[in-house]
Design an enzyme around this catalytic site. Structure first.
Site, PDB file in Angstrom:
ATOM      1  N   ASP A 172       0.856  -1.185   0.000  1.00  0.00           N
ATOM      2  CA  ASP A 172       0.000   0.000   0.000  1.00  0.00           C
ATOM      3  C   ASP A 172       0.891   1.233   0.000  1.00  0.00           C
ATOM      4  OD1 ASP A 172      -2.338   1.840   0.811  1.00  0.00           O
ATOM      5  OD2 ASP A 172      -3.258  -0.138   0.812  1.00  0.00           O
ATOM      6  N   HIS A 193      -3.471   5.723   3.868  1.00  0.00           N
ATOM      7  CA  HIS A 193      -4.265   4.536   3.575  1.00  0.00           C
ATOM      8  C   HIS A 193      -3.656   3.247   4.135  1.00  0.00           C
ATOM      9  CE1 HIS A 193      -6.178   1.671   0.590  1.00  0.00           C
ATOM     10  NE2 HIS A 193      -7.210   2.454   0.845  1.00  0.00           N
ATOM     11  N   SER A 195     -11.403  -1.319   0.483  1.00  0.00           N
ATOM     12  CA  SER A 195     -10.058  -1.187   1.063  1.00  0.00           C
ATOM     13  C   SER A 195      -9.985  -1.801   2.435  1.00  0.00           C
ATOM     14  CB  SER A 195      -9.679   0.286   1.189  1.00  0.00           C
ATOM     15  OG  SER A 195      -9.039   0.739   0.053  1.00  0.00           O
TER      16      SER A 195
END
Length: 667
Positions: A226, A268, A471
Site C-alpha cells: 500500500d 491509507h 479497502s
C-alpha cells in the site's frame, strides 16, 4: 495514436491518444514545481492549470491546462519548460480512448522472451533494439526490465511493438503509469463481534472474536502492499511484529509515509495494516493480531515495475498472505453513466507473471494467498484485470445491516465479502448506515485521517473511526486467511480459497441473487465467518505415508542424474504429492522429470522445465493443485520404483539434489 499490448501478440490491445490539454512534468530534483522560489518560473507555466495526478517519489506531476483561445498552447509551454535546468521532461500525456483515463509513459519496457530462448539471445535482441538492461527479473524466465535512451519519447511504443513481433518474445509492453486508486470511500470494532454502537445493536460481524478463542494468527505473516505504513504506531511496533519492511518505490527498508508535499497523503496503508493485524494492545485489534507484518510501501503508478517488485519482495521474504487494497481507478459509484463504468482495465504481463510466481513459489511451493479489494465503483469487478485474475481472491464489502455496501463492485470474480463502511443514497433507495465505518489504526498524531478529533476517532489522533470501502474489506479477509493458515500451515492457497467458500454465510438472501451453486454476484459465497473458517481448517486425521530420502547428490554442469525411491505399499491411494529440494545457482538451467513405475503404464511427469531464470534453489511440493496429472493415480496402487531425473541444459551453473520424496494418503 498509440497501441499497447499488455498481453500476448494475439490478445487485445488498448488504444491511446495524445491528450490535447494534459502536460506531464518531471524534475531532476524530484521536487514539485509548486514548491520553492527556484521553481516559480516553471510553476508559472501551469498556474492556470489543475494538478490531477502526481508521483512525488519520481518528481512527476500531471496538469490539466486551459487551452482556450488567448492562452498559451500546450507546445509553447512544453518548449519553455524544457529550457529550465531542473526540468528533466515536459511532454505529452496519453489517455485511453474508451475511459479517458490518463497514462504516463516512461522510457522503460517490460519484455519476456519465451522460456526456451537462450539467455544470450535475449540480451542480443535487447541490444539490437537499442535498449539496455536495468533489471533481470527473477520471478519469470527470460524476463527483463529495460530502458531506451533518454529522449526516446513516444517512440517507446513502436519499439515495444517491434520487439513483441519477434518470434521468441512472449510479452512486451512499455512501462505505463496510471493512477493507483485506493479502495476507500470514507477515511469502529463492530466488524469483529456483535456490539452496541450509539445505543444500537450491530450484529453484522465476521465473527472474529469467536475465532480468537482458537487462534489469533501467531506464526503467520501478512504483507500489506500500500502507500506508507506508520510502523511506529503502538499497535504495529512491538518487538518482532515488523519483519523485512520495504519501500518498493524508493528501494529502501523504510516503508513509512513520505507524502512529499503531495495532495494525496500516505494515510491509507496504516489503516489497512490495522484492519489486518493491529495488536489490539491500546485501542484497535486487527483480525489476526498476533500475525507478523511485512509493510511494503508502493507509491508508484499502477503497472510500474515497482508494483511487480513489491509482490516478489513479499513472497521471497516469507509472506503467507498478501493484501492489496488498490487497483485501477473506479467509476463514480453514484453515476452509472460515468465513462469509466464497465471499461476493462488490463493486468500487465509484468504483474500477471509475478502473481503466478508468488502463488506458485511462495510458502515453499504452497503459494501465498493473495487478496484484492474488489473496488468501489458500483460496477463489474470482471473489468478489473487485477481483482478478477484467477489466482487472487476478490473481496467485496457488506455493511452494518448485513447488506451490500452501495459502492461495492459486483460480478463473477467476487469470491466473498467482509464488513465495511457504507453510504446512504436515496436515489438508489439505499438507507443511511448505522455506523461511521471501521475503527482502525491511523497515523500517529495529527497527520492521518483523524487529526485528533474525538468525532473522528480518539483525541490523540492514533485511530480513525470511519475507514471503509473494499479497502477495509480486503485486509479483513486477509486477516482471516492468516487465522486459517495459523491453524493449518500445510494448506495450499487454493485450499484456503475453498475454505473461504465453505465458511461464508449467505447474507441478504432476498437481494443477494444467489445461483444454484450458492454464489452471488454481490457477495460471492457470502460474508466470511472467521470461526467457521478456522474450524474447517483444522487438520483432519489422515492415514498418510511419507517416503523421503536425502541424496545430497551433485548436479554437474550439462549432465543428467537419476535417483529412485521404492514404494512397497499395495493399497490404492487417494492423494499423491511429490517433494523435491534442490540447491542450484540458476534453476532456469534445469529440467526435472518424474518417471512412474513402468507397471503403471503412466507417462512421465514434467515437474520443472527450465523456468525461474536466475532464481536460486528449488524447494517445492507438487500436488494435484499445482500438477493436475497427479490426480490420475487416485484409486490406484503406486507400488514400484519412482525415478527422478534432473538434467542441466545450460553451461556454467551447478548444484545439489538435497532430497526427493513422495507423500500419499490411503483410501
Amino acid at each position: 495514436m498509440a497501441e499497447v499490448k499488455f498481453g500476448r501478440k494475439d490478445e487485445p490491445s488498448i488504444s491511446l491518444r495524445r491528450s490535447d490539454n494534459l502536460i506531464a512534468i518531471r524534475t531532476r530534483s524530484t521536487r514539485s514545481i509548486r514548491r520553492g522560489a527556484v521553481q516559480a518560473i516553471a510553476a508559472a507555466e501551469v498556474e492556470d492549470g489543475q494538478l490531477i495526478m502526481d508521483f512525488p517519489d519520481a518528481g512527476v506531476e500531471v496538469y490539466q491546462i486551459d487551452t482556450s483561445v488567448g492562452r498559451r498552447s500546450l507546445d509553447q509551454r512544453k518548449q519553455s519548460l524544457r529550457l529550465m535546468p531542473d526540468i528533466r521532461f515536459a511532454g505529452g500525456v496519453f489517455v485511453d480512448l474508451a475511459s479517458q483515463e490518463p497514462y504516463i509513459y516512461t522510457e522503460n519496457i517490460f519484455v519476456k522472451f519465451i522460456d526456451e530462448t537462450d539467455p544470450e539471445d535475449c540480451l542480443t535482441a535487447i541490444a539490437e533494439s537499442g535498449l539496455t538492461v536495468k533489471q533481470e527479473l527473477t520471478y519469470a524466465t527470460n524476463a527483463f526490465f529495460v530502458a531506451a535512451p533518454e529522449g526516446t519519447g513516444e517512440k517507446i511504443f513502436d519499439i515495444a511493438l517491434a520487439l513483441l513481433a519477434r518470434n521468441n518474445v512472449e510479452y512486451c509492453h512499455p512501462e505505463l503509469l496510471r493512477r493507483r486508486a485506493k479502495k476507500a470511500i470514507f477515511p469502529t470494532q463492530w466488524h469483529l463481534k456483535t456490539t452496541m454502537i450509539n445505543g444500537t445493536l450491530i450484529s453484522a460481524s465476521a465473527n472474529v472474536e469467536a475465532a480468537h478463542l482458537i487462534t489469533k494468527g501467531a506464526g503467520m505473516t501478512i504483507a500489506v502492499i500500500d502507500d506508507g505504513i506508520d510502523i511506529d504506531h503502538p499497535e504495529l511496533s512491538r518487538s518482532g511484529k515488523i519483519i523485512t519492511p520495504r519501500d518498493a518505490t524508493l528501494r529502501t527498508s523504510d516503508p513509512r509515509p513520505k507524502d512529499f508535499d503531495s495532495r494525496f497523503p500516505d494515510n491509507h496503508g496504516t489503516a489497512c495494516a490495522g484492519v489486518a493485524c493491529a495488536d489490539g494492545g491500546f485501542g484497535a485489534s486487527g483480525v489476526a493480531p498476533e500475525a507478523k507484518l511485512i509493510p511494503i510501501r508502493m507509491a508508484s503508478g499502477l503497472g510500474s515495475q515497482q508494483e511487480a517488485d513489491a509482490f516478489q519482495w513479499a513472497a521471497d521474504n516469507g509472506a503467507d498472505v498478501i493484501s492489496c487494497s488498490w487497483g485501477p481507478a473506479d467509476g463514480k459509484w453514484w453515476d452509472l453513466n460515468d465513462p469509466k463504468h464497465n471499461h476493462f482495465e488490463p493486468l500487465p504481463a509484468s504483474t500477471r507473471l509475478v502473481l503466478d510466481y508468488v502463488t506458485t513459489k511462495g510458502r515453499g511451493g504452497k503459494g501465498c494467498v493473495v487478496l484484492f479489494a474488489a473496488g468501489n465503483g458500483n460496477e463489474s469487478v470482471d473489468n478489473d484485470g487485477y481483482a478478477s485474475y484467477e489466482r487472487v481472491i476478490a473481496v467485496a464489502a457488506c455493511n452494518d445491516r448485513g447488506k451490500r455496501s452501495v459502492y461495492s463492485d459486483y460480478g463473477k470474480a467476487i469470491w466473498c465479502a467482509f464488513p465495511s463502511s457504507d453510504s446512504g443514497h436515496p436515489e438508489f433507495s439505499h438507507p443511511e448506515p448505522l455506523t461511521t465505518g471501521i475503527w482502525t489504526t491511523d497515523r500517529v498524531g495529527a497527520r492521518g485521517y483523524n487529526p485528533g478529533n474525538l468525532r473522528l476517532g480518539d483525541a490523540a489522533g492514533n485511530y480513525a473511526n470511519d475507514f471503509g470501502g473494499t479497502s477495509s474489506a480486503c485486509p479483513g479477509a486477509a486477516g482471516i486467511a492468516a487465522l486459517v493458515l495459523a491453524v493449518n500451515p500445510n494448506l495450499k492457497w487454493q485450499e484456503v480459497r475453498e475454505i473461504f467458500r465453505q465458511a461464508s454465510d449467505k447474507i441478504d438472501p432476498q437481494g443477494g441473487e444467489y445461483d444454484a451453486q450458492g454464489r452471488s454476484k454481490f457477495y460471492g459465497y457470502g460474508r466470511l465467518n472467521a470461526e467457521t473458517a478456522v474450524k474447517l481448517a483444522k487438520p483432519k486425521p489422515q492415514n498418510s505415508i511419507l517416503i523421503s530420502r536425502n541424496f545430497n547428490q551433485p548436479l554437474p554442469d550439462l549432465q543428467s542424474i537419476q535417483v529412485a525411491i521404492e514404494v512397497g505399499e499395495v493399497q490404492p491411494i487417494s492423494k499423491l504429492a511429490v517433494l523435491i529440494d534442490v540447491l542450484h545457482t540458476y534453476i532456469g538451467d534445469l529440467e526435472i522429470t518424474l518417471k512412474p513405475p513402468a507397471n503403471l503404464g503412466a507417462t512421465n511427469l514434467v515437474l520443472h522445465n527450465r523456468k525461474g531464470g536466475a532464481t536460486r534453489n528449488l524447494k517445492q511440493v507438487f500436488d494435484e493443485n499445482t500438477l493436475p496429472a497427479l490426480s490420475t493415480f487416485k484409486g490406484k496402487s503406486i507400488q514400484g520404483a519412482w525415478t527422478l531425473e534432473i538434467s542441466d541444459r545450460a553451461a556454467r551453473d551447478v548444484g545439489t539434489l538435497v532430497s526427493f520424496g513422495l507423500e500419499f494418503s490411503l483410501n
